[in-house]
Design a protein around this motif. Structure first.
Motif, PDB file in Angstrom:
ATOM      1  N   ASP A 260      20.640  43.526 -52.746  1.00  0.00           N
ATOM      2  CA  ASP A 260      21.207  42.611 -51.752  1.00  0.00           C
ATOM      3  C   ASP A 260      20.212  41.509 -51.397  1.00  0.00           C
ATOM      4  N   ALA A 261      18.956  41.896 -51.196  1.00  0.00           N
ATOM      5  CA  ALA A 261      17.925  40.904 -50.856  1.00  0.00           C
ATOM      6  C   ALA A 261      17.609  39.994 -52.043  1.00  0.00           C
ATOM      7  N   LEU A 262      17.573  40.568 -53.240  1.00  0.00           N
ATOM      8  CA  LEU A 262      17.252  39.780 -54.435  1.00  0.00           C
ATOM      9  C   LEU A 262      18.305  38.717 -54.717  1.00  0.00           C
ATOM     10  N   LEU A 263      19.574  39.041 -54.459  1.00  0.00           N
ATOM     11  CA  LEU A 263      20.661  38.108 -54.784  1.00  0.00           C
ATOM     12  C   LEU A 263      21.001  37.167 -53.633  1.00  0.00           C
ATOM     13  N   ASP A 264      20.342  37.311 -52.486  1.00  0.00           N
ATOM     14  CA  ASP A 264      20.614  36.458 -51.327  1.00  0.00           C
ATOM     15  C   ASP A 264      19.838  35.146 -51.461  1.00  0.00           C
ATOM     16  N   PRO A 265      20.521  34.013 -51.593  1.00  0.00           N
ATOM     17  CA  PRO A 265      19.817  32.729 -51.774  1.00  0.00           C
ATOM     18  C   PRO A 265      19.045  32.275 -50.541  1.00  0.00           C
ATOM     19  N   ASP A 266      19.334  32.884 -49.374  1.00  0.00           N
ATOM     20  CA  ASP A 266      18.641  32.491 -48.146  1.00  0.00           C
ATOM     21  C   ASP A 266      17.308  33.222 -47.962  1.00  0.00           C
ATOM     22  N   MET A 297      21.012  28.809 -60.487  1.00  0.00           N
ATOM     23  CA  MET A 297      20.315  28.533 -59.235  1.00  0.00           C
ATOM     24  C   MET A 297      18.860  28.141 -59.453  1.00  0.00           C
ATOM     25  N   PHE A 298      18.305  28.498 -60.607  1.00  0.00           N
ATOM     26  CA  PHE A 298      16.903  28.194 -60.896  1.00  0.00           C
ATOM     27  C   PHE A 298      16.779  27.589 -62.286  1.00  0.00           C
ATOM     28  N   ASP A 299      15.735  26.801 -62.470  1.00  0.00           N
ATOM     29  CA  ASP A 299      15.504  26.157 -63.763  1.00  0.00           C
ATOM     30  C   ASP A 299      14.720  27.036 -64.723  1.00  0.00           C
ATOM     31  N   ARG A 370      -0.979  24.494 -58.857  1.00  0.00           N
ATOM     32  CA  ARG A 370       0.359  24.122 -59.296  1.00  0.00           C
ATOM     33  C   ARG A 370       1.303  24.005 -58.098  1.00  0.00           C
ATOM     34  N   SER A 371       2.416  23.317 -58.318  1.00  0.00           N
ATOM     35  CA  SER A 371       3.509  23.310 -57.348  1.00  0.00           C
ATOM     36  C   SER A 371       4.758  23.710 -58.115  1.00  0.00           C
ATOM     37  N   ILE A 372       5.266  24.881 -57.832  1.00  0.00           N
ATOM     38  CA  ILE A 372       6.369  25.452 -58.615  1.00  0.00           C
ATOM     39  C   ILE A 372       7.683  25.157 -57.906  1.00  0.00           C
ATOM     40  N   GLN A 373       8.544  24.386 -58.561  1.00  0.00           N
ATOM     41  CA  GLN A 373       9.827  23.984 -57.971  1.00  0.00           C
ATOM     42  C   GLN A 373      10.978  24.651 -58.709  1.00  0.00           C
ATOM     43  N   ASN A 374      12.026  25.026 -57.964  1.00  0.00           N
ATOM     44  CA  ASN A 374      13.277  25.541 -58.539  1.00  0.00           C
ATOM     45  C   ASN A 374      13.051  26.637 -59.576  1.00  0.00           C
ATOM     46  N   ILE A 393      -0.937  32.460 -54.630  1.00  0.00           N
ATOM     47  CA  ILE A 393       0.325  32.429 -55.375  1.00  0.00           C
ATOM     48  C   ILE A 393       1.470  31.940 -54.506  1.00  0.00           C
ATOM     49  N   ILE A 394       1.617  32.492 -53.309  1.00  0.00           N
ATOM     50  CA  ILE A 394       2.777  32.170 -52.471  1.00  0.00           C
ATOM     51  C   ILE A 394       2.760  30.709 -52.041  1.00  0.00           C
ATOM     52  N   THR A 395       1.574  30.164 -51.804  1.00  0.00           N
ATOM     53  CA  THR A 395       1.495  28.754 -51.386  1.00  0.00           C
ATOM     54  C   THR A 395       1.786  27.794 -52.535  1.00  0.00           C
ATOM     55  N   ARG A 396       1.934  28.305 -53.747  1.00  0.00           N
ATOM     56  CA  ARG A 396       2.315  27.454 -54.883  1.00  0.00           C
ATOM     57  C   ARG A 396       3.815  27.176 -54.884  1.00  0.00           C
ATOM     58  N   CYS A 397       4.581  27.991 -54.171  1.00  0.00           N
ATOM     59  CA  CYS A 397       6.039  27.939 -54.259  1.00  0.00           C
ATOM     60  C   CYS A 397       6.594  26.769 -53.458  1.00  0.00           C
ATOM     61  N   GLY A 398       7.301  25.884 -54.157  1.00  0.00           N
ATOM     62  CA  GLY A 398       7.892  24.723 -53.508  1.00  0.00           C
ATOM     63  C   GLY A 398       9.362  24.934 -53.206  1.00  0.00           C
ATOM     64  N   GLU A 399      10.084  23.821 -53.041  1.00  0.00           N
ATOM     65  CA  GLU A 399      11.506  23.879 -52.691  1.00  0.00           C
ATOM     66  C   GLU A 399      12.308  24.551 -53.809  1.00  0.00           C
ATOM     67  N   GLY A 400      13.281  25.355 -53.388  1.00  0.00           N
ATOM     68  CA  GLY A 400      14.184  25.971 -54.353  1.00  0.00           C
ATOM     69  C   GLY A 400      13.581  27.105 -55.149  1.00  0.00           C
ATOM     70  N   THR A 401      12.420  27.609 -54.746  1.00  0.00           N
ATOM     71  CA  THR A 401      11.763  28.692 -55.482  1.00  0.00           C
ATOM     72  C   THR A 401      11.876  30.002 -54.719  1.00  0.00           C
ATOM     73  N   LYS A 402      12.189  31.060 -55.443  1.00  0.00           N
ATOM     74  CA  LYS A 402      12.259  32.409 -54.875  1.00  0.00           C
ATOM     75  C   LYS A 402      11.173  33.226 -55.548  1.00  0.00           C
ATOM     76  N   ILE A 403      10.425  33.990 -54.769  1.00  0.00           N
ATOM     77  CA  ILE A 403       9.350  34.806 -55.329  1.00  0.00           C
ATOM     78  C   ILE A 403       9.586  36.276 -54.988  1.00  0.00           C
ATOM     79  N   VAL A 404       9.424  37.117 -55.991  1.00  0.00           N
ATOM     80  CA  VAL A 404       9.554  38.565 -55.817  1.00  0.00           C
ATOM     81  C   VAL A 404       8.207  39.202 -56.123  1.00  0.00           C
ATOM     82  N   CYS A 405       7.656  39.919 -55.170  1.00  0.00           N
ATOM     83  CA  CYS A 405       6.370  40.597 -55.337  1.00  0.00           C
ATOM     84  C   CYS A 405       6.619  42.101 -55.366  1.00  0.00           C
TER      85      CYS A 405
END
Length: 458
Positions: A260-266, A297-299, A370-374, A393-405
């Motif tokens: 549920d959390a993985l598939l939630d775009p929010d 949803m992601f590139d 790096r700046s990781i987008q989408n 790592i987390i501060t590399r994530c830009g707009e439209g990026t989802k990170i799973v740790c």
């Protein structure tokens, strides 16, 4: 340094590598840096190890303190600052001038010199407490064996005392969830149902915490918390277990919450913890493929993990960066094969999927800057990362990026990390109040009955 009631802390090299600004954690006491520590920092700062940056940061922090001091002031100790609360001093001890008082392990000359320095101060500064601070467990044992009276671990970065108290990401409600809850306001928004009631009825601690009961079919997730009331998103066990991604369905409630959390775009950050074989990597890869290929949803999908010796050995492997990373990311390729094992040609399917989803295997060393987008970013095995590496790592994530740790605190390989000081633990505690993150501890081993028995009995 004068005779005062302040303690004297002698810092080992690994303290400054673990936390470059650790010296400021002791600013109400006196800190001594043996010359050996500076020499070891100097050797490490030019190395290819992943702690080289931390060594340089620590050296710059020390230089900022000592830049205007004379040699006599440096050896006697200079104040951290002239602020009222910073009453301590910091000094450098020329331990190479000390007469040998402890000698063992010829290949541990640096450790021996640090122990000599502590024993020297212990005799000279008595009755003041001289405390050696080190992350090295064996160094702590050797110090006690050599006669050092006070030896401690560095615990300033420790948010919890026992990993048993680590937030699980869900709360089990005994009995029926709805018993004892009055004055419920229910609203429907699209296909989602929300319930709002008094916050006193239950005691969830943060947004996106899952709630499940033991008797009824109820399952929910905290959507919002106000001063007096709380809003729950109604999910139900059946709905959780019916979620699917890339043909994978949850095998238990815990996997249902994770899916549920993985598939939630929010939700921008999903943290998965749990035993080996609980399904962390499989669920993450299935969700990544589903959201990237099916839902567009992601590139791209970026897969990375920490490798303790990657700085030294990656260059000796043949091929490009991605080919060099493959031995360490076999868990990911195994998962991709498992997801496509029923295809007519598994190898052809994998090549097609890797191209279609633009799956990139990256070294954690080259993520900085790096700046990781989408992108959908999967950070695997992150129990071996420090808090500063997690931040990188987390501060590399830009707009439209989802990170799973994902990670398992029972499988820490780092010399200086324990379950309570791991960056994974740090991240779970720091992000639990962030509305854009969710944390789920996956109970139960679903890999096989053999793996389940081994996890419980070995």
């Amino acid at each position: 340094m004068g005779d005062t009631d302040r303690k004297i802390f002698v810092l080992d090299t690994n303290i400054l590598l673990h936390e470059p600004f650790a010296i400021y954690s002791f600013k109400e006491h006196d800190v001594v840096i043996p010359m050996t520590v500076l020499e070891e920092l100097d050797r490490i700062k030019d190395s290819k190890r992943d702690v080289a940056r931390d060594a340089r940061v620590a050296i710059r922090a020390l230089e900022n303190l000592f830049k205007d001091a004379t040699p006599d002031e440096i050896s006697e100790g200079i104040p951290f600052s002239h602020e009222q609360q910073a009453t301590g001093t910091i000094s450098i001890l020329a331990d190479y001038m000390l007469q040998e008082t402890f000698k063992a392990f010829a290949d541990k000359e640096g450790d021996n010199r640090i122990l000599n320095a502590v024993l020297y101060l212990q005799n000279k500064r008595a009755p003041r407490d001289i405390i050696l601070v080190t992350k090295d467990i064996n160094m702590r044992l050797r110090a006690k064996g050599a006669g050092v009276l006070f030896v401690e671990d560095y615990r300033t970065d420790q948010l919890i005392d026992d990993v048993e108290y680590l937030t699980k990401g869900f709360q089990k409600i005994p009995g029926d969830f709805w018993e004892g809850i009055d004055n419920v306001e229910t609203s429907v928004l699209g296909s989602n149902t929300f319930h709002t009631f008094s916050r006193d009825a239950i005691a969830p601690s943060y947004v996106n915490q899952y709630l499940v009961d033991e008797e009824s079919d109820f399952a929910g997730r905290v959507a919002d918390i106000h001063e007096d009331d709380i809003t729950i998103k109604d999910l139900s066990h059946e709905r959780l277990l019916s979620r699917q991604a890339w043909g994978i369905r949850p095998k238990n409630t815990y996997q249902g919450m994770a899916m549920d959390a993985l598939l939630d775009p929010d939700i921008d950050l999903v943290i998965l913890t749990g035993a080996a074989g609980s399904g962390k990597t499989l669920l993450a890869m299935a969700a990544a493929l589903e959201m990237t290929i099916e839902k567009n949803m992601f590139d791209k999908i970026i897969v990375t993990r920490n490798t303790p010796d990657i700085g030294e050995s990656i260059g000796f492997l043949p091929g490009s960066e991605e080919e060099k990373m493959m031995p360490w990311l076999a868990a990911i390729t195994d998962t991709l094969e498992a997801l496509h094992k029923h295809d007519h040609c598994t190898e052809g399917s994998l090549k097609y999927i890797c191209d279609k989803a633009n799956i990139q295997f990256k070294s954690i060393n080259f993520m900085r800057g790096r700046s990781i987008q989408n992108a959908f970013v999967l950070l695997d095995e992150c129990q071996n990362l420090t808090a500063s590496q997690i931040k990188t790592i987390i501060t590399r994530c830009g707009e439209g990026t989802k990170i799973v740790c994902s990670g398992n605190l029972a499988q820490i390989d780092s010399h200086y990390l324990t379950p309570v000081t791991s960056g994974l633990t740090y991240m779970v505690e720091r992000f639990k109040n962030f509305s854009g993150s969710a944390n789920i501890h996956l109970n139960g081993v679903v890999r096989s009955r053999l793996a389940e028995y081994a996890e419980e009995n070995l």
